[in-house]
Design a protein around this motif. Structure first.
Motif, short mmCIF file in Angstrom:
data_model
loop_
_atom_site.label_atom_id
_atom_site.label_comp_id
_atom_site.label_asym_id
_atom_site.label_seq_id
_atom_site.Cartn_x
_atom_site.Cartn_y
_atom_site.Cartn_z
N PRO A 29 77.82 6.00 -61.79
CA PRO A 29 77.55 6.30 -60.37
C PRO A 29 78.01 5.22 -59.40
CG PRO A 29 75.51 5.67 -61.46
CD PRO A 29 76.58 5.75 -62.53
N VAL A 30 78.26 4.02 -59.90
CA VAL A 30 78.70 2.92 -59.01
C VAL A 30 80.17 2.56 -59.24
CG1 VAL A 30 76.38 1.99 -58.70
CG2 VAL A 30 77.80 1.14 -60.58
N ARG A 31 80.85 3.34 -60.06
CA ARG A 31 82.29 3.15 -60.32
C ARG A 31 82.62 1.76 -60.85
NH1 ARG A 31 82.26 7.99 -60.82
NH2 ARG A 31 82.62 9.39 -59.10
N PRO A 63 79.21 0.75 -75.23
CA PRO A 63 77.98 0.09 -75.70
C PRO A 63 77.24 -0.58 -74.55
CG PRO A 63 79.88 -1.26 -76.22
CD PRO A 63 80.41 0.03 -75.67
N LEU A 64 75.94 -0.73 -74.73
CA LEU A 64 75.09 -1.42 -73.76
C LEU A 64 74.55 -2.69 -74.38
CD1 LEU A 64 73.00 1.61 -72.42
CD2 LEU A 64 75.15 0.68 -71.50
N ASP A 65 74.29 -3.69 -73.54
CA ASP A 65 73.68 -4.92 -74.05
C ASP A 65 72.17 -4.72 -74.16
OD1 ASP A 65 72.56 -5.31 -71.48
OD2 ASP A 65 73.94 -6.92 -70.95
N ASP A 66 71.46 -5.75 -74.53
CA ASP A 66 70.01 -5.66 -74.74
C ASP A 66 69.23 -5.32 -73.48
OD1 ASP A 66 70.37 -6.23 -77.41
OD2 ASP A 66 69.94 -8.37 -77.19
N GLU A 67 69.82 -5.55 -72.32
CA GLU A 67 69.15 -5.26 -71.06
C GLU A 67 69.59 -3.93 -70.45
OE1 GLU A 67 69.66 -8.66 -68.54
OE2 GLU A 67 68.63 -9.98 -69.93
N GLY A 68 70.46 -3.21 -71.15
CA GLY A 68 70.91 -1.90 -70.68
C GLY A 68 72.16 -1.91 -69.84
N TYR A 69 72.78 -3.07 -69.68
CA TYR A 69 74.03 -3.16 -68.94
C TYR A 69 75.20 -2.88 -69.86
CZ TYR A 69 71.46 -5.25 -65.10
OH TYR A 69 70.57 -5.46 -64.07
N SER A 70 76.29 -2.40 -69.29
CA SER A 70 77.48 -2.11 -70.08
C SER A 70 78.02 -3.36 -70.75
CB SER A 70 78.57 -1.50 -69.19
OG SER A 70 79.74 -1.28 -69.94
N ALA A 71 78.38 -3.21 -72.00
CA ALA A 71 78.98 -4.31 -72.76
C ALA A 71 80.44 -3.99 -73.10
CB ALA A 71 78.18 -4.57 -74.04
N VAL A 72 81.06 -3.15 -72.27
CA VAL A 72 82.45 -2.76 -72.49
C VAL A 72 83.37 -3.96 -72.39
CG1 VAL A 72 84.37 -1.46 -71.50
CG2 VAL A 72 82.18 -0.36 -71.83
N GLY A 73 83.16 -4.83 -71.40
CA GLY A 73 84.04 -5.97 -71.21
C GLY A 73 85.37 -5.54 -70.61
N CYS A 116 77.90 -3.19 -62.27
CA CYS A 116 77.06 -2.44 -63.20
C CYS A 116 75.59 -2.59 -62.81
CB CYS A 116 77.28 -2.92 -64.63
SG CYS A 116 76.31 -1.99 -65.85
N GLU A 117 74.89 -1.45 -62.73
CA GLU A 117 73.47 -1.44 -62.39
C GLU A 117 72.61 -0.92 -63.55
OE1 GLU A 117 73.18 0.84 -58.78
OE2 GLU A 117 74.02 -0.79 -57.57
N ALA A 118 73.17 -0.84 -64.74
CA ALA A 118 72.45 -0.46 -65.96
C ALA A 118 71.88 0.96 -65.92
CB ALA A 118 71.34 -1.47 -66.28
N HIS A 119 72.63 1.88 -65.34
CA HIS A 119 72.20 3.28 -65.36
C HIS A 119 72.33 3.86 -66.77
CE1 HIS A 119 71.76 3.72 -61.01
NE2 HIS A 119 72.81 2.92 -60.91
N GLY A 120 73.33 3.41 -67.54
CA GLY A 120 73.50 3.85 -68.92
C GLY A 120 74.12 5.23 -69.09
N LEU A 121 74.60 5.82 -68.03
CA LEU A 121 75.18 7.16 -68.13
C LEU A 121 76.46 7.17 -68.96
CD1 LEU A 121 74.53 8.40 -64.49
CD2 LEU A 121 73.17 8.81 -66.54
N CYS A 122 77.21 6.09 -68.92
CA CYS A 122 78.43 6.00 -69.73
C CYS A 122 78.08 6.06 -71.22
CB CYS A 122 79.20 4.73 -69.40
SG CYS A 122 78.27 3.20 -69.63
#
Length: 64
Positions: free
Chosen positions: A56-58, A25-35, A10-16
């Protein structure tokens, strides 16, 4: 169906989250929090697929 994520990719693009912020959901830094193994509610399978495809990074994938 479930959504899984590879944290290291994850590179925190946030497109998901742009597809569905509740399902991706995203965490406070914009990374995916899907788990791992987030259950996809009935009727949201198509949305889950679009959110996974938006990454974009699969880093995300769906599993049965």
């Amino acid at each position: 169906m479930k959504i899984e994520m590879t944290d290291a990719w994850c590179e925190a693009h946030g497109l998901c989250a742009g597809v569905d912020a509740e399902l991706f959901p995203l965490d406070d830094e914009g990374y995916s929090a899907v788990g791992d193994g987030r259950a996809v509610p009935a009727g949201k399978e198509e949305v889950a697929g679009r959110g996974v495809s938006a990454c974009p990074v699969r880093a995300l994938r769906t599993i049965s």
